[in-house]
Design an enzyme around this catalytic site. Structure first.
Site, short mmCIF file in Angstrom:
data_model
loop_
_atom_site.label_atom_id
_atom_site.label_comp_id
_atom_site.label_asym_id
_atom_site.label_seq_id
_atom_site.Cartn_x
_atom_site.Cartn_y
_atom_site.Cartn_z
N GLN A 1 3.51 59.18 36.46
CA GLN A 1 2.51 58.15 36.13
C GLN A 1 2.40 57.91 34.63
O GLN A 1 2.28 56.77 34.19
CB GLN A 1 1.15 58.56 36.69
N SER B 1 3.50 49.65 34.38
CA SER B 1 2.04 49.61 34.50
C SER B 1 1.37 49.49 33.14
O SER B 1 0.44 48.69 32.96
CB SER B 1 1.53 50.86 35.22
#
Length: 375
Positions: A125, A131
């Protein structure tokens, strides 16, 4: 272990692949960091900042000749000429549809890693450049839309009368779309949104926006295991287009963010839809570099149509260079750290690591990623 940070050669690219913060962290791991003079100026990082962090200021050739080269975009042919065989290169490689460029990197003998291919798993992540950059792009798109709109965004009640709230429609509810919704809501707009993935309905409504979509059986199956949108049938596209066409005519600002990995951006707004919009309305097309979601969008331009609709085709993320560079640099550091042997203070790539396997494009003079093997 020498880490090089060259300036980007694309004149439209304002970001840089390392910040003074990440330079300090690399040096703490035992690396020497060479930053090309002026590499961070467009992102607000002056040479003195890098020197204070412990970096050495060098020429482009010296930065490109490092053991590990960090870049924002895929190295150009003239940059490959300065790279040594066996060097590691980490960047957003934009590999889809650029087979010649991938094979050129293989011929140069460098091992390249495409950050946009990072798997979406918990461990990765912090390395997710899609993102981190899309989040900023969604924010900036709404700011650009508000600036071009020429009217107030929130409802205002004044002695001279009431100013109605702007109507914002977000097409595509990924990371960028969700941030666009949140930003529009913070600015006081009435926000609606659409996406082909059913899971996004709850996300849209949780942010206080209204969801707009044809919710038939195909819609309920329209998401891949990885969380991306699937290509929809022509029949569904026709039904969705009809719904969107009636909705879009009433909107003041439309932000489009829809992208499908490895394919051109789907066309969501036709010329006829643009004609139905009121004069002074604005469309901001985040997907313009992939062909655009709006039929009339042009990369790097703001187009004003005959009926007075503005279509913004600027790269949103490069217009937030300082923040985008800081986040991107942290993404790169998080991944590069996994390639370094902390005890020996040297590069030591574990070629069996799932992150390495997922992102490695070229190695040992060959294209090794299964999705990009020469045909």
């Amino acid at each position: 272990m020498l880490i090089g940070v060259p300036a980007e050669t694309d004149p439209a690219e304002t970001r840089v692949a390392a910040s003074p913060e990440t330079v300090k962290k690399f040096i703490a791991l035992g690396a020497e960091v060479a930053v090309e003079q002026g590499a961070g100026l467009k992102a607000g990082f002056v040479d003195a900042d890098y020197q204070a962090a412990g970096a050495r200021l060098v020429s482009a050739a010296d930065a490109l000749g490092a053991d590990l080269v960090l870049k924002v975009r895929r190295p150009a042919a003239q940059e490959l000429a300065h790279m040594k065989s066996g060097a590691l290169v980490i960047a957003t490689m934009d590999p889809y549809g650029h087979q010649d460029a991938i094979e050129a990197m293989a011929r140069a003998g460098v091992s390249t890693f495409a950050m946009e291919l990072m798997p979406r798993i918990t461990r990765a992540q912090v390395m997710d450049v899609l993102s981190s950059q899309a989040n900023l792009a969604g924010y900036r798109a709404v700011i650009d839309g508000a600036a071009e709109y020429g009217r107030a965004m929130p409802m205002m009640m004044t002695p001279a009368g009431t100013v109605p709230a702007a109507r914002l429609f977000v097409m595509g509810v990924g990371v960028a779309g969700l941030q666009a919704i949140a930003t529009g809501r913070r600015l006081g707009a009435i926000v609606t949104a659409t996406d082909v993935r059913p899971a996004t309905k709850e996300q849209v409504e949780s942010l206080g926006a209204k969801f707009v979509a044809v919710e038939d059986d195909e819609f309920k199956q329209a998401e891949t295991a990885g969380g991306y949108a699937k290509e929809m049938s022509d029949a569904y596209k026709a039904k969705q287009a009809a719904l969107v066409a009636s909705h879009i005519a009433k909107q003041d600002i439309v932000v489009t963010t829809a992208l499908i990995p490895g394919r051109p951006a789907p066309k969501l707004i036709s010329a006829d839809m643009v004609k139905s919009m009121r004069a002074g309305s604005v469309i901001v097309d985040i997907a313009v570099e992939r062909g655009g979601n709006c039929e009339l969008a042009r990369a790097g331009e703001t187009v004003t149509t005959e009926n007075g609709v503005k279509i913004v085709g600027y790269s949103s993320v490069t217009r937030l260079a300082a923040t985008a560079s800081s986040l991107y640099a942290r993404n790169l550091y998080a991944f590069a750290e996994t390639l370094i042997d902390k005890a020996n203070k040297a590069l030591a790539v574990n070629w069996d690591d799932e992150l390495v396997k997922a992102t490695c494009l070229t190695r040992g003079g060959a294209v090794v990623h299964p999705n990009f093997q020469p045909k």
